[in-house]
Design an enzyme around this catalytic site. Structure first.
Site, PDB file in Angstrom:
ATOM      1  N   HIS A   1      -3.021   0.762  12.694  1.00  0.00           N
ATOM      2  CA  HIS A   1      -1.765   0.584  13.412  1.00  0.00           C
ATOM      3  C   HIS A   1      -1.186   1.923  13.842  1.00  0.00           C
ATOM      4  O   HIS A   1      -0.765   2.072  14.996  1.00  0.00           O
ATOM      5  CB  HIS A   1      -0.771  -0.172  12.523  1.00  0.00           C
ATOM      6  CG  HIS A   1      -0.758   0.343  11.111  1.00  0.00           C
ATOM      7  ND1 HIS A   1      -1.837   0.201  10.255  1.00  0.00           N
ATOM      8  CD2 HIS A   1       0.182   1.019  10.406  1.00  0.00           C
ATOM      9  CE1 HIS A   1      -1.552   0.759   9.092  1.00  0.00           C
ATOM     10  NE2 HIS A   1      -0.339   1.260   9.153  1.00  0.00           N
ATOM     11  N   ARG A   2      -1.184   2.908  12.948  1.00  0.00           N
ATOM     12  CA  ARG A   2      -0.668   4.237  13.305  1.00  0.00           C
ATOM     13  C   ARG A   2      -1.544   4.889  14.358  1.00  0.00           C
ATOM     14  O   ARG A   2      -1.051   5.510  15.292  1.00  0.00           O
ATOM     15  CB  ARG A   2      -0.595   5.144  12.070  1.00  0.00           C
ATOM     16  CG  ARG A   2       0.689   5.054  11.337  1.00  0.00           C
ATOM     17  CD  ARG A   2       0.881   6.259  10.403  1.00  0.00           C
ATOM     18  NE  ARG A   2       2.048   6.045   9.596  1.00  0.00           N
ATOM     19  CZ  ARG A   2       2.018   5.600   8.344  1.00  0.00           C
ATOM     20  NH1 ARG A   2       0.879   5.334   7.750  1.00  0.00           N
ATOM     21  NH2 ARG A   2       3.134   5.433   7.673  1.00  0.00           N
TER      22      ARG A   2
ATOM     23  N   TYR B   1      -0.870   0.352   0.566  1.00  0.00           N
ATOM     24  CA  TYR B   1      -1.388  -0.994   0.327  1.00  0.00           C
ATOM     25  C   TYR B   1      -2.860  -1.145   0.707  1.00  0.00           C
ATOM     26  O   TYR B   1      -3.384  -2.262   0.678  1.00  0.00           O
ATOM     27  CB  TYR B   1      -0.572  -2.013   1.128  1.00  0.00           C
ATOM     28  CG  TYR B   1       0.841  -2.218   0.645  1.00  0.00           C
ATOM     29  CD1 TYR B   1       1.171  -3.296  -0.165  1.00  0.00           C
ATOM     30  CD2 TYR B   1       1.862  -1.350   1.023  1.00  0.00           C
ATOM     31  CE1 TYR B   1       2.471  -3.505  -0.596  1.00  0.00           C
ATOM     32  CE2 TYR B   1       3.167  -1.547   0.608  1.00  0.00           C
ATOM     33  CZ  TYR B   1       3.470  -2.621  -0.206  1.00  0.00           C
ATOM     34  OH  TYR B   1       4.758  -2.821  -0.627  1.00  0.00           O
ATOM     35  N   ASP B   2      -3.536  -0.072   1.047  1.00  0.00           N
ATOM     36  CA  ASP B   2      -4.940  -0.161   1.483  1.00  0.00           C
ATOM     37  C   ASP B   2      -5.833  -0.933   0.513  1.00  0.00           C
ATOM     38  O   ASP B   2      -6.706  -1.680   0.958  1.00  0.00           O
ATOM     39  CB  ASP B   2      -5.521   1.232   1.744  1.00  0.00           C
ATOM     40  CG  ASP B   2      -4.966   1.867   3.017  1.00  0.00           C
ATOM     41  OD1 ASP B   2      -4.176   1.200   3.725  1.00  0.00           O
ATOM     42  OD2 ASP B   2      -5.326   3.016   3.302  1.00  0.00           O
TER      43      ASP B   2
ATOM     44  N   ASP C   1       7.979   4.616  11.958  1.00  0.00           N
ATOM     45  CA  ASP C   1       8.202   3.794  10.777  1.00  0.00           C
ATOM     46  C   ASP C   1       7.106   2.752  10.772  1.00  0.00           C
ATOM     47  O   ASP C   1       6.670   2.282  11.818  1.00  0.00           O
ATOM     48  CB  ASP C   1       9.582   3.136  10.767  1.00  0.00           C
ATOM     49  CG  ASP C   1       9.967   2.670   9.365  1.00  0.00           C
ATOM     50  OD1 ASP C   1       9.565   3.332   8.382  1.00  0.00           O
ATOM     51  OD2 ASP C   1      10.662   1.651   9.242  1.00  0.00           O
ATOM     52  N   THR C   2       6.645   2.443   9.595  1.00  0.00           N
ATOM     53  CA  THR C   2       5.520   1.535   9.427  1.00  0.00           C
ATOM     54  C   THR C   2       5.845   0.532   8.350  1.00  0.00           C
ATOM     55  O   THR C   2       6.499   0.868   7.362  1.00  0.00           O
ATOM     56  CB  THR C   2       4.252   2.338   9.051  1.00  0.00           C
ATOM     57  OG1 THR C   2       3.922   3.188  10.153  1.00  0.00           O
ATOM     58  CG2 THR C   2       3.081   1.429   8.764  1.00  0.00           C
TER      59      THR C   2
ATOM     60  N   PHE D   1      -4.401   4.924   1.142  1.00  0.00           N
ATOM     61  CA  PHE D   1      -3.164   5.075   0.380  1.00  0.00           C
ATOM     62  C   PHE D   1      -2.321   3.822   0.586  1.00  0.00           C
ATOM     63  O   PHE D   1      -2.692   2.922   1.344  1.00  0.00           O
ATOM     64  CB  PHE D   1      -2.392   6.328   0.817  1.00  0.00           C
ATOM     65  CG  PHE D   1      -1.936   6.285   2.247  1.00  0.00           C
ATOM     66  CD1 PHE D   1      -2.775   6.687   3.267  1.00  0.00           C
ATOM     67  CD2 PHE D   1      -0.673   5.821   2.572  1.00  0.00           C
ATOM     68  CE1 PHE D   1      -2.366   6.630   4.588  1.00  0.00           C
ATOM     69  CE2 PHE D   1      -0.248   5.774   3.897  1.00  0.00           C
ATOM     70  CZ  PHE D   1      -1.108   6.175   4.902  1.00  0.00           C
TER      71      PHE D   1
ATOM     72  N   LYS E   1     -11.115   3.645   9.413  1.00  0.00           N
ATOM     73  CA  LYS E   1      -9.714   3.241   9.334  1.00  0.00           C
ATOM     74  C   LYS E   1      -8.918   3.800  10.511  1.00  0.00           C
ATOM     75  O   LYS E   1      -8.135   3.086  11.137  1.00  0.00           O
ATOM     76  CB  LYS E   1      -9.094   3.696   8.013  1.00  0.00           C
ATOM     77  CG  LYS E   1      -7.649   3.258   7.860  1.00  0.00           C
ATOM     78  CD  LYS E   1      -7.032   3.761   6.580  1.00  0.00           C
ATOM     79  CE  LYS E   1      -5.540   3.511   6.590  1.00  0.00           C
ATOM     80  NZ  LYS E   1      -4.846   4.130   5.481  1.00  0.00           N
TER      81      LYS E   1
END
Length: 195
Positions: free
Chosen positions: A172-173, A145-146, A47-48, A143, A167
């Site tokens: 974070h991912r 909020y980028d 979850d992000t 994609f 990126k």
């Protein structure tokens, strides 16, 4: 090496997996538990969320549906930019009254939490990308909020303006997935995991 990745759809899970937790970790665990309980195989889920300090950590677990029930990132970004503009206007009024506002009203971060279940045991991996929210949307890549997120690593552009390779190296991912991959690699092939 040594692992086969299988999607939930390939395992026959077609339904939306519930996400009713109040934290990213709770949602990540809920999704992984759902897969584990459905197909009884090693699995992982994430979850992000985007956390904006001046908004008390919002949108957080509501990142994908910040502007309403439908996942509409244009509306989500518009709502976020509007809220931050209002906060800056409030801060400007406070400053005119001699009250010093917080320094960076646009400070934010993306966070990812991965839950890996192996033989019924849960393992958690985290990734954070520090940055701030831009005043306007910029860029066509990425994609979510980028187009409004500026990372501390590339402070002159939004995530939507850097390459996918750039990126992935800071995201974070990516950080959470690399931590999980290191864990699996160090496990020495003693487990079989499915995505």
């Amino acid at each position: 090496k040594g692992f086969e990745l299988v999607t939930p759809a390939q395992m026959g899970i077609q339904e939306d997996i519930p996400e009713t937790g109040t934290t990213l970790r709770a949602n990540s665990q809920q999704k992984a538990d759902y897969i584990w309980n459905s197909v009884h195989t090693d699995c992982f889920a994430d979850d992000t969320g985007l956390e904006v300090d001046v908004l008390g950590g919002a949108p957080g677990v509501h990142t994908a549906r910040y502007a309403g029930e439908e996942k509409d990132f244009n509306k989500n970004m518009d709502k976020l930019l509007d809220e931050l503009s209002r906060k800056e206007m409030e801060a400007s009024m406070m400053k005119s009254m001699g009250i010093v506002p917080k320094k960076n009203l646009r400070k934010a971060r993306f966070k990812s939490v991965i839950t890996l279940i192996i033989d019924g045991q849960r393992h958690f991996f985290n990734g954070v990308l520090e940055g701030s929210i831009a005043r306007t949307k910029a860029g066509k890549g990425g994609f979510g909020y980028d187009p409004v997120f500026i990372s501390d690593d590339y402070p002159a552009v939004t995530l939507a303006e850097i390459t996918e390779e750039q990126k992935n190296s800071i995201s974070h991912r990516g950080k959470a997935l690399r931590a999980m991959a290191d864990f699996l690699k160090n496990a020495g092939g003693t487990v079989q995991a499915h995505a």
